[in-house]
Every structure is written in C-alpha cells, then in structure tokens.
Scaffold this motif. Structure first.
Motif, PDB file in Angstrom:
ATOM      1  N   GLU A  51     -32.003 -35.433 -75.648  1.00  0.00           N
ATOM      2  CA  GLU A  51     -33.015 -34.776 -75.289  1.00  0.00           C
ATOM      3  C   GLU A  51     -33.269 -33.675 -76.443  1.00  0.00           C
ATOM      4  OE1 GLU A  51     -36.826 -36.255 -74.272  1.00  0.00           O
ATOM      5  OE2 GLU A  51     -36.287 -38.147 -74.136  1.00  0.00           O
ATOM      6  N   GLU A  52     -34.464 -32.489 -77.320  1.00  0.00           N
ATOM      7  CA  GLU A  52     -34.284 -31.469 -77.551  1.00  0.00           C
ATOM      8  C   GLU A  52     -34.133 -30.915 -76.717  1.00  0.00           C
ATOM      9  OE1 GLU A  52     -34.653 -30.687 -81.132  1.00  0.00           O
ATOM     10  OE2 GLU A  52     -34.123 -32.420 -80.820  1.00  0.00           O
ATOM     11  N   THR A  53     -35.084 -30.737 -75.742  1.00  0.00           N
ATOM     12  CA  THR A  53     -35.046 -29.690 -74.247  1.00  0.00           C
ATOM     13  C   THR A  53     -35.073 -30.018 -73.358  1.00  0.00           C
ATOM     14  OG1 THR A  53     -38.172 -30.568 -74.278  1.00  0.00           O
ATOM     15  CG2 THR A  53     -36.858 -28.392 -76.119  1.00  0.00           C
ATOM     16  N   LEU A  54     -35.165 -29.740 -71.544  1.00  0.00           N
ATOM     17  CA  LEU A  54     -34.956 -30.324 -70.912  1.00  0.00           C
ATOM     18  C   LEU A  54     -36.502 -29.791 -69.598  1.00  0.00           C
ATOM     19  CD1 LEU A  54     -33.178 -30.954 -68.296  1.00  0.00           C
ATOM     20  CD2 LEU A  54     -32.682 -28.929 -68.045  1.00  0.00           C
ATOM     21  N   ARG A  70     -24.065 -27.668 -68.059  1.00  0.00           N
ATOM     22  CA  ARG A  70     -24.113 -27.408 -69.611  1.00  0.00           C
ATOM     23  C   ARG A  70     -25.897 -27.761 -69.775  1.00  0.00           C
ATOM     24  NH1 ARG A  70     -21.199 -29.881 -73.714  1.00  0.00           N
ATOM     25  NH2 ARG A  70     -19.875 -30.535 -71.335  1.00  0.00           N
ATOM     26  N   LEU A  71     -25.918 -28.650 -69.902  1.00  0.00           N
ATOM     27  CA  LEU A  71     -27.191 -29.245 -70.021  1.00  0.00           C
ATOM     28  C   LEU A  71     -28.514 -28.344 -69.315  1.00  0.00           C
ATOM     29  CD1 LEU A  71     -28.601 -31.875 -71.044  1.00  0.00           C
ATOM     30  CD2 LEU A  71     -29.097 -32.438 -68.449  1.00  0.00           C
ATOM     31  N   GLU A 104     -27.382 -24.174 -71.738  1.00  0.00           N
ATOM     32  CA  GLU A 104     -27.529 -24.587 -73.100  1.00  0.00           C
ATOM     33  C   GLU A 104     -28.899 -24.646 -73.313  1.00  0.00           C
ATOM     34  OE1 GLU A 104     -23.921 -26.273 -74.226  1.00  0.00           O
ATOM     35  OE2 GLU A 104     -22.935 -24.900 -73.722  1.00  0.00           O
ATOM     36  N   ARG A 105     -29.280 -25.291 -72.751  1.00  0.00           N
ATOM     37  CA  ARG A 105     -30.443 -26.043 -72.783  1.00  0.00           C
ATOM     38  C   ARG A 105     -31.974 -24.944 -72.988  1.00  0.00           C
ATOM     39  NH1 ARG A 105     -30.812 -32.125 -75.059  1.00  0.00           N
ATOM     40  NH2 ARG A 105     -28.238 -31.733 -75.756  1.00  0.00           N
ATOM     41  N   THR A 106     -32.879 -25.099 -73.457  1.00  0.00           N
ATOM     42  CA  THR A 106     -34.598 -24.176 -73.068  1.00  0.00           C
ATOM     43  C   THR A 106     -34.683 -25.128 -71.861  1.00  0.00           C
ATOM     44  OG1 THR A 106     -34.802 -24.099 -75.263  1.00  0.00           O
ATOM     45  CG2 THR A 106     -36.054 -23.111 -74.392  1.00  0.00           C
ATOM     46  N   SER A 132     -38.356 -26.871 -70.318  1.00  0.00           N
ATOM     47  CA  SER A 132     -39.771 -27.043 -71.241  1.00  0.00           C
ATOM     48  C   SER A 132     -40.280 -27.178 -70.098  1.00  0.00           C
ATOM     49  CB  SER A 132     -39.475 -27.441 -72.170  1.00  0.00           C
ATOM     50  OG  SER A 132     -39.799 -28.793 -71.647  1.00  0.00           O
ATOM     51  N   TYR A 141     -29.533 -35.480 -73.044  1.00  0.00           N
ATOM     52  CA  TYR A 141     -28.414 -35.128 -73.944  1.00  0.00           C
ATOM     53  C   TYR A 141     -29.322 -35.837 -74.450  1.00  0.00           C
ATOM     54  CZ  TYR A 141     -25.030 -32.544 -72.342  1.00  0.00           C
ATOM     55  OH  TYR A 141     -24.073 -31.678 -72.031  1.00  0.00           O
TER      56      TYR A 141
END
Length: 850
Positions: free
Chosen positions: A736-739, A683-684, A687-689, A691, A734
């Motif tokens: 953090e906002e983005t990856l 999911r990380l 589901e995350r952007t 960057s 988890y």
RNA sequence: GCCGGCGUGGUGAAAUUGGUAGACACGUCAGACUCAAAAUCUGAUGGAUGAAUAAUCCGUAUCGGUUCGAUUCCGAUCGCCGGUACCA
C-alpha cells in the motif's frame, strides 16, 4: 560471511532502535507497577485466571534459552487475556534451596545464601530484560525464612496427621552428593543430579507416606487436562497392579510366607519360592546345614550396588535356605530360595515362582535345576523356554480348561474360602524419602526428647532458622552438617521442658516447590501460609507451563501435598494444576563425524551452504541436532541475543520456531528473519504516512482475517501460526501507499502480546497516551473474513486437472456444469463413461470416469 | 521388553469432522537501488522430463487397506526422541 556453525552473532544493520525502546518501556512498567494484580471481587469467577510458570533454580550459569520459551508463551497468553478483560495472576519466584550452591560453598567457603542471592539477582535481571508482565510484588524465594517458615509449618501438619515417619530401611545413597535420595531421584541406578551409581545404605530417614494417597493420585489424573505422556508417566510410577496375596505355610514351622501375585491362576505351576535377601524371615528359614552358604550369599549381595544388582539381570544368583513351603493348592512341598532378583521393596519381598510361564523364574529354575510344570497350554516346550503368552489352563485341577480371567477369579475365590489368600492391590510407588543429610535446605522442625519421643517445634516458634556453620562439608556418615553444632542441636523439649536434641536432617529441594504456587496468592501474609479468601479467589492454577523433566518428581510431590492440604481443609481444590503444558526443549545444531562422534562448534567451518568440515582434518561433517552443551560450544546465551537483536526478537523468534510443545533446534539465521520482520514493521510505521483513509477492501479483508487468526491462535497457544499471519498482514501493508490508521492501530494491538516493547512504542507514536497493554483487544467482523470468490478445484478420478475462480456459495449444479465446460476437463473425460460426480460446494468437483 | 510421542522441501515448519500438500520464515537464484558492497525492495524457488509462466509423471518414513479422493482413518514394518524395567 561465514556463519560458523550457525551460532555466530551477526550484528544487524539496525534501523530499529530496540535498545532504547525496550529500556524505556521496561522502566515504565516497573515504575508504574503496570502488572500488579489485586483480588477484585467485581470481576466474575470465570474472568479470574491463574497462569503459572515453573519457577527456576537460580544456577550460577544464568538463564538458558529454554527458560524464556515457556515464560514467553505464558506472557503472551497473559497479555492477551488481560486485553480481553481477564484478571490475571502471573507471578515469578525462585526455587533457591539446592545442592549446587552448597557444593560451591564447600569449595570456596562462600555462604550458600550469598551465592544464591547473587544468582537470584542475576536471574531476576535477565527475566526482566525480556519484558515479562509478572507481578513482581509477589516474588518468593524458597530459601528465605519468611517462606520456609511455612514449608516447615506444612511439614508439621503432615507429621501431626501421621504422614511422616522415621525409617531405617535401606535407602538409595549417593556417595558423591553424600545424601540419601528419593526413588524418584534415581535414574537407571544412578543419582539424577551427578550420575554416581547409588548404593544401598541403612540410614535413619524421615519418610512421607505418599503411598497412602496412591489411589487418589492415580484416579484424579483422569480429569486433568495434562499431556497424555505425563499422565502415563505418573500412572506407571504409581504402578497399581491388581492381584492376590497368597499364604504359603512353611513345612515344620509355625510361620507362613505371604506373596503377592497377579497370576494366582498359575498356582499349580508354582514349584519353588523365592524371598529377597533382605526379607525378615531369612534368618528363621535358614537351616543349620545351609547357614554358611546363605551367609556367604548375603555378604555377596550386600556388596553389590543397586546398579550391579539390576544390570546383572542376565545371570541369576541365589541360595537354598533349607526350608520348604507347602503349595496351598495341591499340598506339594516346594523349596524356599533366597535370591536378589526378588526385591524387598516391592510387594511382600517374597514370590511364588512359576518357571513355566515367567522369564525370570524360568532362568532361575534352569540354573538351579528346579522343576518346571506347564499350567497354561503352551505353543512351545516349557522345558526349553518360558511361555508367557496366554493359554488354557492344564495340569491345574479345578482350573483346567478355563481362560486367564475365569481361572484367576476361581482361584482367588477358592483361596478366600479357605482363608489362604485374598484379592490384593499393590503399588510400585514407595514412600517418599524426605530427609537429606545436607546443609542448604529447610531444617526439619522436630525435636527428639528422651521422655516425650519425637515432637514438633511449636508453630509459634517457626521459622526454625537454619543456623550458621563453620564447615559445609557433609560428614558422609549420614549426619548433616547441622549435627556438628552442639549449641543448635541441644535444646529443650517443647512439651516437657527437659533436655532434648533437634532433628538435624534437612528437607529435599522438592519441599519448597511443593506449594510455592499457593504462596504467590498471599506472599506477605505473616499469619497464615495463605488466606482462604485469596486461595479461593485464584485457585486452581488454570495453566501451568514447564519442562517435561518434572513429570514425575515435582508434579507428583506437589499433587500429594496439595491433597493433604485439601484434606486438612486448608485449600479448596483437590488438584492444584488444571491444565499442564510442557514446552519442548530448545536444542542446538551439532556436527558429527562419520564415526558418530561430535565436534565442538568452534572447530567447524561452513565451506558452502549446508556443507560443513572439521577445520583440523578437513573431514566433511553432518549437521545433526543435539542438546546444547558447554563441551559442544553450542550453548546460546540469552543476554547476547538480547543485546544484539533485542528482547522482542528473542521472544518472537522462540515462538515462531514451531509449536510450543515440541523440541526444536535453535537457529540464529531464523532469529534474523524475525528481527527483519520487526524492523520492517518499525519502518512501516515510521517511514509511511499514517492516513485517516478507509483501507481498501482487500486490505480490510486481510486485516479481519488477521484479527481472527491471531485471536484464535493466541488463545490456543499456537503462536507460530499467529505470527505467520501478522507477517502476511505486514507484507500486504508494504504493497500500500499509505498506512491507514485503523489498520496500524489494530496491528499494534495484535503485536502487543508478542513484542510488547515495540508495540507499546508504536502505539505511543500513533498519538496515544494510555498503555497499549491495558487497551481492549480488537474484534473481527466475520463477514469480512470470508472471501467473495473461491478457487474451485476440478478433479478427474481424484486428480486435480483444472481450477476456476468462482463466486462463494456457487450451487452444486452450476459448479458441475462449469467443470464439464472446462476445456482441460473435457480432454480428460472425453470418450469415457461418467461413473460418479462429486461436488463439495466452494471446494471441488470430482468427476469419476471409466 | 513395556508405556508415551514423533517421522512432510536444502532448513524451521503449515495444512485434520478426509477435499488445491508445502502458508510463513531461513537459505538459494534473479532483478531494482549503489561507483561497489552491505542493508533494503521486488520476483522465482518440492523433485523429474522439458525452451517453457505449456504439459505429464512422482512426492508427506516404508508396505498394504478403506474411499470418488488419504499428510489426515485402519493394519503391518522401519527409524528417531522421551520415560521405565528382575515390579512378581
């Protein structure tokens, strides 16, 4: 939901599509032969690694959870090595001759080959479903004629070297398996395979002279990187003991008895002798007036099983032969007894008895009223009990006053001068009984010719094929089912052309596994068992992983064959396996009543967390750890785990359970934890952007610490702590906002040896078109693994009283003054005298006060 | 008996040139989300006393030793696992 005994399968609420991912990548690796390996000469010697798993016997019940444990460990290690630029040989195959398939054939009439091959197909499917990176083009099965042709060829080399001989001495016979057994296959007097008490039986056997290699098998253990326990077991099994052989003349006869003793220094205390009932001189030494008693005793002994003979240790039995020997050291006449506490198979089958200082001799002497003479100064009355500790010699003529070592040397010198004895070394190891009276094994390639004797089948005629039979039933008379096929038995002598008969015994299951690791190097060679170029390219095996149950059997036999091949110049190393690791057993929970009896898991309810009752009686049960067994219903089936949670979860959970080498209990709840981690990771990424931003300084630190920890722990096989570090990294991500792409890519690489399917998929989703498993392993920046600040511990009298966050590398003086300035510390040292101040930079300050 | 290994929370386990015991995970508890539940997310969680995120004490099988300081080193004892045994 109630988790019945912790083994129920709870279908996870899946977001992470492991089925599709795993099928996709397994198919990809298969079609692209991603893990096939060649002998690339451009790769330097130190970058060539041979990592071997103990190949399985393909049983009808399929893979159990113990197999994937070792296989996953080596797979992770191999994948890690490949990403670090190594050329890795990592093969798999099947140890496919053996009794279960044959016993099944007897029951059902199905040819063992059919059962075996369908079991192999099932095993292969199961092993592949875990995504292991084997080079499947090198697969071997020991029952195929392409393979056993070379097993037979090696046997002929042993035969030609004089290392195989026929013997008629009594051997261990299992009446259930209807075959003779090697000593190594007898555990506590019972057949290792079926538990039937073994009996002694005279059967013509082929025996291999492993004892000729005893010394080298012992000495060469030194240099091996093997578990101490395995080395110790092999040392014990070889059982080298130094002592002396001593000749005792027989009074009134032109014969003498040779004995082996480790305590020649106690010779003055030898008051009688004992020979084994099977000793060749029994007949000659028995006098007419004792004959009836001796015959009766021999008959009694002959009817005892080995188990009875050893189990009845408490009560000694024996009979006087009527003959007397002369104690060489003092000329005393001492009686010669026949007793079964002396074994024909150890030493010379005869002993000098020193009852004052040996438990067994003492018991025997007491029972039969034989004299007991103290020759070591004892702290007990030797008429009342044996003194087996050390002591100064007494009643021993020229040895009086000496200690054990001096007396022993003096006595041996004395005996040597007079030609009555000499230094001797004895081994517990016996020659290897190598023939089996069964069908499903390699035919021994020998021909018995009335004129030429026993001659080998010409190498050009190999393989000597296992013939078809109409009945697999062993005769039980000591003949294998092959003996019933006249057309096969009757042949011509390859030397003189006259009519001759084939050997009908087959080889034991251990034969095929003695050299399979060599065949993997060159599995399709039809000219040689292995080409010397390929042998030199890969050997020896750098890491061998398998169960501890083979500590003596397989590992001793394989070392023996390897040394023979080495002596013949056929292999380049004197030992096959440089490093050995035993994976621990995977056990299971079981439920125990107060009377210690166990309850099958499906009869147990968990009424609340960690409280278990027996459904029928309501009795509270204790949860204990036990081996998995069908009767306890606590066997875990890998197929079910893979279906419910996926291969990656299975792999990673087995590695996360604990250290590879220790045994640990299976817990489906623990598996769920790992599954959740993989789901979280999935999911990380999805589901995350992702960057292209630089990661934060804190994240970068965790990242580099993770690269370091995972690299080091993977290289040293500490997979559980490597996984813990990956969990820390994901937990941090988890927050953090983005990856950040850089972190995502590195994480995928770190994951890839452990959960190759998921990692490969994540890698592809990051936009890569090349295989992750062929990508270079990440490197860490040492500076980024070090924290800027540390928690400095302040102690008073060794007890933690306070702590402070300080910059890394703070000087001793500053640290000390910080500690002294600390309010809490001041409270503890107030009004007391400072005795000592200890400062360990970046760790602690300890102030000792009085 | 002998040989080898092991003993840490409720559970699987971390931590070793001697320096914060319990990382990570399971379980449990609480909160968020939800009509609700599951799933998910966040937090707490060795034990005792305590209102407490205050403080103190106890705690790595047991007892003792070395040390400023011991899960770690030494000695003894107990327990568990594996191997082996009339081996002269």
């Amino acid at each position: 939901m109630t988790l019945i005994g912790d083994t129920a399968i709870i279908a996870p609420m899946s977001k992470y599509p492991f089925r599709e991912i795993e099928q996709k990548w397994q198919a990809y690796w298969e079609t692209h032969q991603s893990f096939a390996v060649t002998e690339d000469e451009n790769i330097p010697q130190e970058k060539r690694v041979y990592v071997l798993d103990m190949f399985p016997y393909p049983s009808g019940s399929g893979l159990h959870v113990g197999h994937p444990e070792g296989y996953t460990a080596t797979d992770i290690y191999c994948r890690y090595l490949r990403m670090n630029g190594y050329n890795v040989l990592h093969p798999m195959g099947f140890d496919s001759f053996g009794l279960p398939a044959e016993n099944y054939a007897i029951q059902t009439g199905t040819h063992p080959k059919i059962t075996t091959e369908s079991n192999i197909a099932n095993f292969r499917r199961q092993i592949k479903s875990l995504g292991f990176s084997y080079d499947w083009s090198r697969e071997v099965s020991t029952h195929t004629s392409d393979y056993y042709r070379w097993t037979q060829w090696i046997f002929i080399q042993l035969f030609n070297k004089g290392l195989a001989y026929e013997s008629n001495t009594p051997i261990n016979w299992c009446d259930h398996c209807k075959t003779g057994l090697a000593n190594e296959e007898v555990k506590e007097g019972r057949c290792e395979r079926c538990g039937t008490a073994v009996v002694r039986r005279n059967i013509r056997q082929w025996v291999l002279k492993i004892t000729e290699y005893a010394d080298r098998l012992l000495e060469d253990l030194e240099a091996l990187d093997w578990p101490e326990s395995v080395k110790a077991m092999q040392r014990n099994w070889i059982g080298r003991s130094e002592g002396a052989s001593v000749l005792f003349h027989i009074d009134g006869m032109d014969e003498s008895l040779e004995v082996f003793t480790t305590r020649a220094d106690t010779l003055f205390g030898a008051t009688y002798m004992v020979i084994s009932p099977e000793h060749p001189l029994v007949e000659a030494l028995t006098t007419d007036e004792n004959r009836d008693a001796v015959v009766a005793y021999l008959d009694e002994v002959a009817h005892k099983s080995d188990l009875e003979r050893t189990d009845l240790a408490k009560e000694k039995t024996g009979v006087f032969s009527g003959s007397w020997a002369i104690n060489p050291v003092n000329g005393e006449r001492i009686p010669i007894w026949i007793a079964d506490y002396v074994l024909i198979s150890y030493g010379t089958g005869a002993i000098m008895a020193v009852p004052a200082h040996d438990e067994r001799d003492w018991e025997f002497a007491k029972k039969f009223g034989l004299p007991i003479i103290e020759v070591l100064k004892s702290e007990v009355d030797v008429q009342e009990e044996a003194w087996t500790e050390d002591g100064v010699h007494v009643n021993s003529g020229f040895l009086d006053g000496l200690g054990k070592d001096d007396a022993n040397n003096a006595m041996i010198a004395w005996l040597e001068e007079r030609g009555l004895g000499k230094k001797a070394i004895n081994y517990k190891l016996r020659d290897w009984i190598f023939s089996r009276q069964r069908y499903w094994g390699e035919p021994i390639p020998l021909v018995h010719c009335p004129t030429c004797g026993t001659v080998p089948v010409p190498e050009s005629d190999l393989p000597l094929l296992l013939p078809e039979v109409t009945s697999y039933e062993p005769s039980g008379t000591g003949e294998s089912p092959l003996a019933k096929i006249d057309s096969w038995v009757n042949t011509v002598c390859p030397v003189c052309g006259g009519s001759a008969k084939r050997e009908t015994n087959t080889m034991p299951q251990w034969a095929g596994s003695c050299w399979y690791y060599l065949r993997y190097l060159d599995p399709h060679n039809s000219e040689e068992f292995v080409s010397s170029e390929k042998e030199r390219y890969w050997m020896p095996v750098d890491l061998y992983v398998g169960g501890a149950e083979h500590a003596v059997l397989h590992l001793l036999y394989a070392r023996f064959w390897h040394k023979v091949l080495f002596d013949l110049g056929k292999v380049s190393t004197s030992e096959p396996f440089t490093r050995l690791v035993n994976q621990g057993m995977i056990t299971s929970y079981a439920f125990q009543r107060k009377d210690k009896s166990l309850v099958p898991t499906d009869m147990v309810d968990e009424i609340e967390s960690d409280r278990f009752i027996e459904r029928e009686t309501g009795e509270t049960l204790e949860r204990v750890i036990a081996k998995m067994s069908k009767s306890l219903k606590n066997v875990i089936n890998p197929d079910e785990i893979i279906t419910e949670y996926g291969a990656d979860s299975m792999r990673m959970y087995e590695m996360f359970m604990g250290p590879l080498q220790v045994s640990k209990p299976w817990s489906t709840a623990g598996l769920v934890g790992v599954y959740r981690f993989l789901d979280r990771t999935w999911r990380l990424f999805t589901e995350r952007t992702v960057s292209d931003q630089e990661p934060s300084a804190a994240l970068l630190k965790t990242l580099h610490k993770s690269i370091k920890k995972v690299s080091e722990d993977t290289a040293s096989l500490n997979f559980n702590t490597a996984i813990a570090q990956m969990m820390i990294l994901v937990n941090d991500l988890y927050k953090e906002e983005t990856l950040p792409r850089q972190v995502a890519e590195t994480l995928a690489k770190l994951l890839s040896p452990y959960v190759p399917h998921l990692a490969e998929e994540l890698w592809q989703q990051l936009g890569h078109t090349t295989l992750l498993s062929a990508t270079a392993w990440p490197e860490w920046d040492e500076h980024l693994t070090v924290d800027d600040t540390v928690t400095l511990i302040f102690q008073v009298n060794g007890k933690v009283r306070s702590k402070a966050e300080v910059p890394m590398g703070l000087g001793k003086e500053e640290a000390l003054s910080l500690a002294k300035a600390d309010e809490k510390i001041q409270k503890w040292i107030e009004g007391k005298d400072t005795v000592k101040e200890i400062v360990v930079p970046d760790k602690l300050v300890n102030i000792v006060v009085k």
